[in-house]
Design a protein around this motif. Structure first.
Motif, short mmCIF file in Angstrom:
data_model
loop_
_atom_site.label_atom_id
_atom_site.label_comp_id
_atom_site.label_asym_id
_atom_site.label_seq_id
_atom_site.Cartn_x
_atom_site.Cartn_y
_atom_site.Cartn_z
N GLY A 152 0.81 -1.21 0.00
CA GLY A 152 0.00 0.00 0.00
C GLY A 152 0.85 1.26 0.00
N ILE A 153 1.90 1.27 0.81
CA ILE A 153 2.77 2.44 0.89
C ILE A 153 3.55 2.62 -0.40
CG2 ILE A 153 4.77 3.41 2.07
CD1 ILE A 153 3.75 1.89 4.59
N ALA A 154 4.14 1.54 -0.88
CA ALA A 154 4.94 1.64 -2.10
C ALA A 154 4.10 2.05 -3.30
CB ALA A 154 5.62 0.30 -2.37
N ASN A 155 2.95 1.45 -3.42
CA ASN A 155 2.14 1.71 -4.61
C ASN A 155 1.56 3.11 -4.65
OD1 ASN A 155 2.62 -0.83 -5.67
ND2 ASN A 155 0.80 -1.75 -4.76
N VAL A 156 1.20 3.66 -3.48
CA VAL A 156 0.67 5.02 -3.50
C VAL A 156 1.77 6.00 -3.90
CG1 VAL A 156 1.05 5.68 -1.08
CG2 VAL A 156 -0.89 6.62 -2.33
N GLU A 157 3.01 5.74 -3.49
CA GLU A 157 4.11 6.62 -3.86
C GLU A 157 4.41 6.52 -5.37
OE1 GLU A 157 7.21 7.23 -0.59
OE2 GLU A 157 6.49 5.20 -0.20
N VAL A 158 4.39 5.31 -5.88
CA VAL A 158 4.59 5.14 -7.33
C VAL A 158 3.45 5.78 -8.11
CG1 VAL A 158 4.70 3.44 -9.20
CG2 VAL A 158 6.02 3.08 -7.11
N ASP A 159 2.22 5.59 -7.64
CA ASP A 159 1.08 6.21 -8.32
C ASP A 159 1.24 7.73 -8.39
OD1 ASP A 159 -0.17 3.77 -8.67
OD2 ASP A 159 -1.43 3.95 -6.89
N MET A 160 1.65 8.32 -7.26
CA MET A 160 1.76 9.79 -7.23
C MET A 160 2.85 10.30 -8.16
SD MET A 160 1.02 10.87 -3.23
CE MET A 160 2.34 9.87 -2.56
N ILE A 161 4.02 9.65 -8.16
CA ILE A 161 5.09 10.13 -9.03
C ILE A 161 4.73 9.92 -10.49
CG2 ILE A 161 6.57 8.07 -9.23
CD1 ILE A 161 7.77 11.66 -8.51
N ALA A 162 4.07 8.79 -10.79
CA ALA A 162 3.66 8.54 -12.18
C ALA A 162 2.69 9.61 -12.67
CB ALA A 162 3.04 7.15 -12.29
N GLU A 163 1.74 9.97 -11.82
CA GLU A 163 0.77 11.00 -12.19
C GLU A 163 1.44 12.35 -12.40
OE1 GLU A 163 -1.96 10.85 -8.94
OE2 GLU A 163 -2.60 8.80 -9.41
N GLN A 164 2.46 12.63 -11.59
CA GLN A 164 3.07 13.96 -11.61
C GLN A 164 4.08 14.14 -12.74
OE1 GLN A 164 4.45 15.00 -7.59
NE2 GLN A 164 2.65 13.96 -6.74
N GLY A 166 3.78 12.37 -15.75
CA GLY A 166 3.21 11.86 -16.99
C GLY A 166 3.59 10.43 -17.29
N ASP A 167 3.92 9.66 -16.26
CA ASP A 167 4.21 8.23 -16.37
C ASP A 167 5.43 7.94 -17.25
OD1 ASP A 167 3.67 5.70 -15.42
OD2 ASP A 167 2.25 5.19 -17.00
N ALA A 168 6.35 8.88 -17.33
CA ALA A 168 7.55 8.65 -18.13
C ALA A 168 8.69 9.53 -17.64
CB ALA A 168 7.28 8.95 -19.60
N GLY A 169 9.92 9.00 -17.69
CA GLY A 169 11.09 9.77 -17.33
C GLY A 169 11.92 9.13 -16.23
N GLU A 170 13.03 9.78 -15.89
CA GLU A 170 13.94 9.28 -14.87
C GLU A 170 13.50 9.75 -13.48
OE1 GLU A 170 17.90 10.50 -15.75
OE2 GLU A 170 18.04 9.29 -17.58
N PRO A 199 6.61 0.94 -17.48
CA PRO A 199 7.83 0.66 -18.25
C PRO A 199 8.56 1.91 -18.73
CG PRO A 199 5.85 0.22 -19.55
CD PRO A 199 5.39 0.44 -18.14
N ASP A 200 7.88 3.04 -18.79
CA ASP A 200 8.52 4.25 -19.28
C ASP A 200 9.14 5.11 -18.17
OD1 ASP A 200 7.90 3.67 -21.95
OD2 ASP A 200 5.90 4.55 -21.73
N LYS A 231 13.36 13.60 -13.59
CA LYS A 231 12.01 14.16 -13.64
C LYS A 231 11.31 14.13 -12.29
CE LYS A 231 9.91 15.06 -16.93
NZ LYS A 231 9.36 14.20 -17.99
N GLY A 232 11.76 13.24 -11.39
CA GLY A 232 11.07 13.15 -10.12
C GLY A 232 11.87 12.44 -9.05
N ILE A 233 11.53 12.73 -7.79
CA ILE A 233 12.15 12.11 -6.63
C ILE A 233 11.05 11.58 -5.72
CG2 ILE A 233 13.59 12.46 -4.58
CD1 ILE A 233 14.92 14.80 -6.07
#
Length: 346
Positions: A152-164, A166-170, A199-200, A231-233
């Motif tokens: 739950g913790i890991a996935n919410v963090e991944v969801d937020m960074i992906a949304e912020q 655009g689901d692509a980048g470093e 994957p992106d 692109k994100g941290i």
């Protein structure tokens, strides 16, 4: 899995926050801080909280929740701990508590194994040991109070960074200590989720700030220097995310490099309002400490043993059931953003 804010979670967090006062941590000798839980007397349950380190706003809040619970059930509360987090920095405090005959120790472990000998000696002396926030090896504690599942913790963090982004980048991860049990579990799950579902997005680095503000600040600067296309941290630590936000807020990367992770509203409010941070997540650390204290009381009283299926009541939070590996789950993470952050004060 995308974890959305929900009315139930919001009400639960707000209910406790409304009554929660923060407790300051620290001492002249950098080793102890304590308060009388109001019970007094030889029959009062003695509960000592041992966070990863003193002076950490996250543990200020979690341990204040523990103190509130101890006062409610008429026990005696104390808090001890090192100034700096380290694999064996908590050992001497565990040994001292055992020698003092403390009824229960509530520990956020800096290392899954380094504390086990001391913890087992304390248990042999009759002290019940509850871990919270960061676990030891399950064999050397009576109960673990888990803030949320690793997934739950890991996935919410991944969801937020992906949304912020655009689901692509470093992206990179700024963690706490390299040996922190909870951080490492979350990071491994994040890696798996990124590989399977994003994957992106490329995770280019994982660095450690050891829950030290300046070290985390410097690590953020180094990440941006080492990875110009970042692109994100993600920073799954309240000290790390606040330090990273402080750096980004005055850098050319503000608004260009997304930052998310786990933080407290009071730490992150200015950075959300000035646009440095869009959204972050956390459970209520006050709830976590509150639940841990009531679990410790239930163990001391013999109401539970840590067996799967055991149940107990944790004051205003209600009823909880012990799950596999003697674990009690608080709940799901909650997202904070500009639309709701003004509603919270912790």
């Amino acid at each position: 899995m995308i974890i959305k804010n929900n009315r139930f979670a919001a009400l639960a967090v707000m209910a406790l926050v409304a009554s929660l006062g923060l407790a300051g941590c620290g001492s002249d000798d950098s080793s102890t801080a304590s308060g009388d839980g109001g019970g007094g007397g030889g029959d009062a349950t003695t509960v000592t909280f041992l966070p990863k380190n003193l002076g950490n706003p996250y543990f200020d809040t979690s341990d204040a929740g523990g103190e509130k619970a101890v006062k409610e059930f008429g026990g005696t509360y104390a808090e001890v701990g090192p100034d700096a987090a380290g694999p064996d920095a908590q050992v001497s405090f565990i040994d001292t508590a055992a020698q003092q005959g403390v009824d229960a120790l509530v520990i956020s472990a800096n290392d899954p194994k380094a504390l086990c000998d001391s913890i087992n000696a304390a248990r042999d002396a009759g002290t019940k040991v509850v871990t919270f926030d960061s676990d030891t090896d399950p064999s050397c504690r009576d109960l673990f109070i888990n803030q949320a599942t690793a997934e739950g913790i890991a996935n919410v963090e991944v969801d937020m960074i992906a949304e912020q982004i655009g689901d692509a980048g470093e992206i990179a991860i700024l963690s706490a200590a390299a040996n922190a049990t909870n951080q490492n579990a979350w990071i491994e799950t994040m890696k798996a989720t990124l590989e399977a579902d994003h994957p992106d997005i490329k995770l280019v680095d994982v660095v450690y700030g050891d829950d030290d503000d300046q070290k985390s600040f410097d690590a953020t600067a180094a990440l941006l220097a080492d990875h110009p296309d970042l692109k994100g941290i993600i920073s799954p630590t309240t000290v790390g995310i606040a330090a990273a936000a402080r750096y980004l807020s005055t850098s050319d990367a503000k608004g260009k490099v997304a930052l998310t992770g786990l933080g407290t509203p009071n730490q992150m409010r200015d950075y959300v309002e000035d646009g440095t941070v869009t959204e972050f997540a956390l459970w209520n650390p006050g709830d976590l400490g509150y639940l841990a204290a009531y679990a410790a009381k239930a163990l001391v009283d013999g109401d539970i043993t840590g067996k799967e299926g055991d149940s107990f009541t944790a004051g205003d939070l209600g009823d909880f059931t012990v799950g596999a590996d003697a674990t009690v789950l608080l709940g799901e993470p909650f997202r904070f953003n500009k639309d709701n952050i003004a509603d919270f004060n912790f």
